[in-house]
Design an enzyme around this catalytic site. Structure first.
Site, short mmCIF file in Angstrom:
data_model
loop_
_atom_site.label_atom_id
_atom_site.label_comp_id
_atom_site.label_asym_id
_atom_site.label_seq_id
_atom_site.Cartn_x
_atom_site.Cartn_y
_atom_site.Cartn_z
N GLY A 1 16.94 37.33 4.42
CA GLY A 1 16.14 38.13 3.51
C GLY A 1 14.72 38.39 3.95
CG ASP A 2 10.59 37.28 4.98
OD1 ASP A 2 10.20 38.43 5.29
OD2 ASP A 2 9.81 36.39 4.60
CG ASP A 3 9.35 37.61 9.06
OD1 ASP A 3 9.25 38.83 8.83
OD2 ASP A 3 8.47 36.78 8.77
#
Length: 149
Positions: free
Chosen positions: A121-123
């Site tokens: 959900g992010d990097d």
């Protein structure tokens, strides 16, 4: 190398920590499931959720041929470590899960991340030279980090 005694900062303790150890390998084709969903729904104020795997210090650490999924926070954090290999690892978390980075390389040297599948959900991969006050105090850059397919 000197680093802070409180390596978690405001975060809860991780599911698995490799602390100042050398010649360690996490492998075998299994899955570590952080069951992060309850954390994703919370509002974060003073305490951050736990990492799934946190490598702190040490040298010659390998993470390969495993699945790391649904971490509450950063999935694999490599901090103050040397000669780290992350290979053939599957990182998985729902698209809307907050702060579920795949790999965070923090103030470490000679790190190779290769042939990994990262759907979080992010990097996918983040390279840092410290975080917050401890990062400023230690002032150790991340060096010689290679990410490749």
């Amino acid at each position: 190398r000197a680093y802070p005694a409180n390596v978690d900062g405001r975060a809860r303790a991780p599911l698995l920590r490799v602390y100042n150890a050398s010649d360690v390998e996490l492998c075998g084709g299994g899955t570590l499931d952080g069951r992060g969903a309850p954390w994703w729904r919370r509002r974060r104020k003073r305490v951050l959720p736990p990492h799934l795997v946190h490598v702190v210090g040490g040298a010659r650490v390998a993470v390969r041929n495993v699945t790391l999924r649904d971490s509450a926070f950063w999935t694999l954090r490599v901090q103050y470590a040397d000669d780290v290999l992350v290979q053939h690892v599957r990182f998985a978390a729902p698209h809307r899960s907050r702060n579920t980075d795949g790999v965070d390389v923090d103030s470490s040297t000679r790190v190779l991340v290769e042939r990994c599948h990262v759907a979080v959900g992010d990097d996918a991969v983040a390279v840092k030279s410290g975080k917050d006050d401890d990062g400023l105090r230690v002032a150790a850059p991340a060096r010689d980090v290679l990410v490749r397919h």
